[in-house]
Design a protein around this motif. Structure first.
Motif, PDB file in Angstrom:
ATOM      1  N   THR A  48     -25.677 -42.726  47.893  1.00 43.40           N
ATOM      2  CA  THR A  48     -24.604 -41.479  47.537  1.00 43.40           C
ATOM      3  C   THR A  48     -23.292 -41.726  48.146  1.00 43.40           C
ATOM      4  O   THR A  48     -23.157 -42.335  49.026  1.00 43.40           O
ATOM      5  CB  THR A  48     -25.377 -40.299  47.902  1.00 43.40           C
ATOM      6  OG1 THR A  48     -24.496 -39.280  47.468  1.00 43.40           O
ATOM      7  CG2 THR A  48     -25.328 -40.296  49.332  1.00 43.40           C
ATOM      8  N   TYR A 107     -23.175 -46.537  34.850  1.00 50.79           N
ATOM      9  CA  TYR A 107     -22.506 -46.010  35.798  1.00 50.79           C
ATOM     10  C   TYR A 107     -21.128 -46.654  36.251  1.00 50.79           C
ATOM     11  O   TYR A 107     -21.343 -47.754  36.642  1.00 50.79           O
ATOM     12  CB  TYR A 107     -23.215 -45.702  37.318  1.00 50.79           C
ATOM     13  CG  TYR A 107     -22.665 -44.677  38.198  1.00 50.79           C
ATOM     14  CD1 TYR A 107     -22.588 -43.270  37.984  1.00 50.79           C
ATOM     15  CD2 TYR A 107     -22.045 -45.184  39.273  1.00 50.79           C
ATOM     16  CE1 TYR A 107     -22.170 -42.415  38.960  1.00 50.79           C
ATOM     17  CE2 TYR A 107     -21.458 -44.122  40.135  1.00 50.79           C
ATOM     18  CZ  TYR A 107     -21.671 -43.069  40.074  1.00 50.79           C
ATOM     19  OH  TYR A 107     -21.014 -42.068  40.755  1.00 50.79           O
ATOM     20  N   ARG A 158     -15.436 -42.023  37.472  1.00 44.58           N
ATOM     21  CA  ARG A 158     -15.697 -41.919  38.818  1.00 44.58           C
ATOM     22  C   ARG A 158     -15.607 -43.291  39.608  1.00 44.58           C
ATOM     23  O   ARG A 158     -15.430 -44.223  38.726  1.00 44.58           O
ATOM     24  CB  ARG A 158     -17.230 -41.184  38.987  1.00 44.58           C
ATOM     25  CG  ARG A 158     -18.102 -42.078  38.520  1.00 44.58           C
ATOM     26  CD  ARG A 158     -19.475 -41.112  38.448  1.00 44.58           C
ATOM     27  NE  ARG A 158     -19.264 -40.085  37.521  1.00 44.58           N
ATOM     28  CZ  ARG A 158     -19.101 -39.843  36.199  1.00 44.58           C
ATOM     29  NH1 ARG A 158     -19.221 -41.000  35.551  1.00 44.58           N
ATOM     30  NH2 ARG A 158     -18.830 -38.898  35.821  1.00 44.58           N
ATOM     31  N   THR A 194     -27.646 -39.451  39.329  1.00 46.94           N
ATOM     32  CA  THR A 194     -27.137 -38.145  39.127  1.00 46.94           C
ATOM     33  C   THR A 194     -25.599 -37.994  39.471  1.00 46.94           C
ATOM     34  O   THR A 194     -25.253 -38.674  40.247  1.00 46.94           O
ATOM     35  CB  THR A 194     -27.790 -37.435  40.225  1.00 46.94           C
ATOM     36  OG1 THR A 194     -29.068 -37.219  39.977  1.00 46.94           O
ATOM     37  CG2 THR A 194     -27.251 -35.757  40.160  1.00 46.94           C
ATOM     38  N   GLN A 195     -24.740 -37.658  38.305  1.00 46.99           N
ATOM     39  CA  GLN A 195     -23.404 -37.607  38.255  1.00 46.99           C
ATOM     40  C   GLN A 195     -22.866 -36.475  38.047  1.00 46.99           C
ATOM     41  O   GLN A 195     -23.576 -35.606  37.325  1.00 46.99           O
ATOM     42  CB  GLN A 195     -22.839 -38.741  37.572  1.00 46.99           C
ATOM     43  CG  GLN A 195     -23.477 -38.573  36.123  1.00 46.99           C
ATOM     44  CD  GLN A 195     -23.218 -39.696  35.361  1.00 46.99           C
ATOM     45  OE1 GLN A 195     -23.237 -41.080  35.613  1.00 46.99           O
ATOM     46  NE2 GLN A 195     -22.964 -39.661  34.056  1.00 46.99           N
ATOM     47  N   ARG A 196     -21.661 -36.135  38.504  1.00 44.34           N
ATOM     48  CA  ARG A 196     -20.847 -34.986  38.446  1.00 44.34           C
ATOM     49  C   ARG A 196     -20.020 -35.238  37.383  1.00 44.34           C
ATOM     50  O   ARG A 196     -19.270 -36.153  36.936  1.00 44.34           O
ATOM     51  CB  ARG A 196     -20.018 -34.519  39.608  1.00 44.34           C
ATOM     52  CG  ARG A 196     -20.764 -34.290  40.852  1.00 44.34           C
ATOM     53  CD  ARG A 196     -21.724 -33.041  40.920  1.00 44.34           C
ATOM     54  NE  ARG A 196     -20.486 -31.864  40.956  1.00 44.34           N
ATOM     55  CZ  ARG A 196     -20.946 -30.717  41.000  1.00 44.34           C
ATOM     56  NH1 ARG A 196     -22.066 -30.352  41.188  1.00 44.34           N
ATOM     57  NH2 ARG A 196     -20.159 -29.667  41.045  1.00 44.34           N
ATOM     58  N   PRO A 221     -23.540 -31.288  37.452  1.00 48.73           N
ATOM     59  CA  PRO A 221     -24.440 -32.507  37.567  1.00 48.73           C
ATOM     60  C   PRO A 221     -25.366 -32.761  36.403  1.00 48.73           C
ATOM     61  O   PRO A 221     -25.471 -31.937  35.707  1.00 48.73           O
ATOM     62  CB  PRO A 221     -25.213 -32.225  39.154  1.00 48.73           C
ATOM     63  CG  PRO A 221     -25.279 -30.710  38.765  1.00 48.73           C
ATOM     64  CD  PRO A 221     -23.914 -30.221  38.276  1.00 48.73           C
ATOM     65  N   THR A 231     -28.261 -35.563  35.309  1.00 47.90           N
ATOM     66  CA  THR A 231     -29.052 -36.665  35.761  1.00 47.90           C
ATOM     67  C   THR A 231     -30.047 -37.308  34.792  1.00 47.90           C
ATOM     68  O   THR A 231     -30.492 -36.585  33.789  1.00 47.90           O
ATOM     69  CB  THR A 231     -30.308 -36.010  36.828  1.00 47.90           C
ATOM     70  OG1 THR A 231     -29.754 -35.235  37.953  1.00 47.90           O
ATOM     71  CG2 THR A 231     -31.354 -37.066  37.469  1.00 47.90           C
ATOM     72  N   GLU A 254     -16.711 -34.980  44.658  1.00 47.34           N
ATOM     73  CA  GLU A 254     -17.781 -34.623  43.787  1.00 47.34           C
ATOM     74  C   GLU A 254     -19.010 -35.735  44.255  1.00 47.34           C
ATOM     75  O   GLU A 254     -18.686 -36.891  44.544  1.00 47.34           O
ATOM     76  CB  GLU A 254     -17.638 -35.160  42.334  1.00 47.34           C
ATOM     77  CG  GLU A 254     -16.457 -33.952  42.047  1.00 47.34           C
ATOM     78  CD  GLU A 254     -15.804 -34.490  40.599  1.00 47.34           C
ATOM     79  OE1 GLU A 254     -16.717 -35.238  40.089  1.00 47.34           O
ATOM     80  OE2 GLU A 254     -15.075 -34.041  40.268  1.00 47.34           O
ATOM     81  N   THR A 255     -20.088 -35.283  44.738  1.00 45.15           N
ATOM     82  CA  THR A 255     -21.331 -35.942  45.020  1.00 45.15           C
ATOM     83  C   THR A 255     -22.121 -36.671  43.753  1.00 45.15           C
ATOM     84  O   THR A 255     -22.468 -35.836  43.255  1.00 45.15           O
ATOM     85  CB  THR A 255     -22.107 -35.223  46.021  1.00 45.15           C
ATOM     86  OG1 THR A 255     -21.535 -34.894  46.852  1.00 45.15           O
ATOM     87  CG2 THR A 255     -23.596 -36.390  46.493  1.00 45.15           C
ATOM     88  N   ASP A 256     -22.115 -38.214  43.797  1.00 44.80           N
ATOM     89  CA  ASP A 256     -23.025 -38.849  42.703  1.00 44.80           C
ATOM     90  C   ASP A 256     -24.020 -39.336  43.611  1.00 44.80           C
ATOM     91  O   ASP A 256     -23.833 -39.790  44.700  1.00 44.80           O
ATOM     92  CB  ASP A 256     -22.091 -39.852  41.914  1.00 44.80           C
ATOM     93  CG  ASP A 256     -21.306 -39.017  41.212  1.00 44.80           C
ATOM     94  OD1 ASP A 256     -21.413 -37.897  40.835  1.00 44.80           O
ATOM     95  OD2 ASP A 256     -20.426 -39.837  40.770  1.00 44.80           O
ATOM     96  N   THR A 257     -25.369 -39.659  42.868  1.00 42.13           N
ATOM     97  CA  THR A 257     -26.358 -40.275  43.669  1.00 42.13           C
ATOM     98  C   THR A 257     -27.092 -41.440  42.490  1.00 42.13           C
ATOM     99  O   THR A 257     -27.252 -41.103  41.542  1.00 42.13           O
ATOM    100  CB  THR A 257     -27.464 -39.562  44.034  1.00 42.13           C
ATOM    101  OG1 THR A 257     -26.535 -38.322  44.829  1.00 42.13           O
ATOM    102  CG2 THR A 257     -28.514 -40.075  44.852  1.00 42.13           C
TER     103      THR A 257
END
Length: 483
Positions: free
Chosen positions: A298, A458, A463, A387-389, A403, A405, A373-376
């Protein structure tokens, strides 16, 4: 109409296959030749205009004489209590509408191209003999073991003229597929079919028609005045072809269905043979691969802070070094700015750049860490989960950041690769044919289809993949998927 009714003295109706605005279709039995047939009985009558009825029946007979592998065979035409009927071969395949429904709303692009090229072949044959269909749409196109079949040749014009005669001002047609000239009640020709063909092709790859109506007046305005949205997520030459097919002026559309068929096959050949950017490919994992547990990558606040500091140092070091090295050459010799030879200035620039970069980069990193913004990206033994913003814009302004997913099972992928470096890095995957995601699904989940048929799962479009630690991702993938 009821089961058991005998039409034309020989066609016994067995079961209703469908009912629509034009009439009913029945699975029937030809008692004279002892064979199964389909009988389509139209609702309208033309008894009050014998001349018009005779002309339309002649056109229907002309259509019935068409013999082409992509055109449904019409065995007979006639009248039952004033209602025209058409006797056709009984098909066992699936309509394009059913195929769409079974595949989540769209078809894989290569399959859509192959099917529609066959439709174009059938249209070219009919157009060369002066027959226009007037109602091309997924419900009138069937795919079976023998290929594609176009249904209802000769029927649409019959029903249209019948309805206009019996109900002044009424328009027969399928609104999302009707060409501008049909809305204006102008004469139609082969290019009218090409417009509906373009709408159908658009629907097969985009899960929706270019215009959404919802009312007849709304459809009329859209088809007559509004430019259709350009297809996205498909090869550019396919989008170009659809743009031409959907031209408002018939003269701006392709010259013939034969040209369209050739273009579709060329696009399909190029699409199937396209080779994407060279990248390290991660092969499908072995069945005996040991369990690797779960790994989550992340863009943590600490990672964003480090990234901000690195970026700040690089930017300020370059700026200050260039400035310090240039001053002795640009400033007058007696100026205080020319205070040393360029090696000294170079060292000075490096030191100042590092210090300034650390300060500014720290501030930038802290700011992005608190507001970013947090992506995982999560990897486990079964699947890859992202999981992306996602930013949603209206009139150029961000109105929502939410978010999203989605998960991809390892066995649904043929290969997985990481392309590029730092901020240009993209995680790329190719799905197995049986798992090819519909275009609408891909768009909904932020996947962009590339020319080689793979998807950017991704990447750098919205991002920075660097924030999920590309190094760790490269190291982790072989443990889960392959090497």
């Amino acid at each position: 109409m009821e089961p058991g009714l005998v039409v034309g003295g020989r066609y016994r109706l067995a079961s209703r296959l469908g009912r629509g605005g034009m009439g009913e279709v029945w699975a029937s039995h030809d008692e004279l030749l002892d064979r199964p047939v389909a009988v389509k009985i139209l609702l309208a009558v033309l008894d009050d205009d014998p001349e018009l009825a005779a002309r339309l029946r002649q056109e229907a007979r002309t259509a019935a004489a068409l013999r082409h592998p992509a055109i449904t065979v019409v065995h007979d035409v006639g009248d039952h209590d004033g209602h025209p009927y058409f006797v056709m071969e009984l098909l066992t395949g699936r309509t394009f509408a059913a195929l769409r429904s079974e595949n989540g709303g769209t078809l894989p692009i290569e399959r859509a191209l192959a099917l529609m090229a066959q439709v174009a072949d059938g249209l070219a044959y009919a157009h060369n003999r002066g027959v226009v269909h007037r109602d091309i749409k997924p419900e009138n196109l069937i795919s079976d073991s023998g290929g594609v079949k176009i249904c209802d040749f000769g029927i649409a014009h019959y029903a249209q003229a019948s309805a206009r005669f019996t109900k002044t001002g009424h328009t027969v047609g399928t609104a999302p597929f009707m060409a501008p000239e049909q809305w204006r009640a102008d004469p139609v020709d082969a290019r009218t079919d090409l417009y509906a063909f373009g709408v159908t092709l658009y629907l097969l790859v985009a899960a929706e028609t270019p215009f959404a109506g919802p009312s007849f007046p709304a459809f009329a305005h859209q088809h007559l005045e509004i430019p259709p949205p350009r297809l996205s997520g498909v090869p550019a030459n396919l989008a170009d072809l659809v743009d031409r097919l959907l031209a408002k002026k018939a003269a701006d559309r392709p010259a013939s269905a034969s040209e369209v068929a050739e273009t579709l096959r060329a696009i399909r050949d190029n699409f199937a043979g396209a080779v994407g950017p060279q990248a390290p490919t991660v092969h499908k994992r072995r069945s005996d691969r040991p369990s690797a547990g779960q790994t989550t990558l992340t863009n943590t606040r600490a990672a964003m802070l480090r990234a901000g500091i690195r970026s700040g140092i690089r930017a300020f070091m370059l700026f200050v070094v260039v400035l310090c090295v240039s001053l002795p050459f640009l400033a007058p010799s007696d100026s205080w700015l020319a205070f040393g030879p360029w090696p000294v200035m170079l060292l000075t620039g490096v030191l100042i750049g590092v210090v300034a970069g650390c300060v500014v980069g720290t501030l930038a990193g802290l700011l992005s860490g608190s507001m970013g913004e947090t992506d995982t990206v999560t990897l486990d033994n079964d699947q890859l989960t992202v999981t992306q913003r996602v930013r949603r814009k209206v009139n150029g302004k961000v109105v929502e950041i939410s978010p999203r997913t989605f998960s991809v099972r390892w066995d649904a992928l043929e290969h997985l690769a990481i392309e590029g470096k730092t901020h240009t890095t993209t995680l790329v995957g190719r799905f197995r044919p049986a798992n090819e995601p519909p275009l609408a699904w891909a768009v909904e989940h932020g996947l962009q289809r590339r020319e080689d048929g793979s998807y950017a799962i991704y990447g750098p479009t919205d991002r920075d993949l660097e924030k999920v630690d590309v190094g760790r991702l490269r190291d982790a993938l072989p443990r889960y998927f392959g090497s």
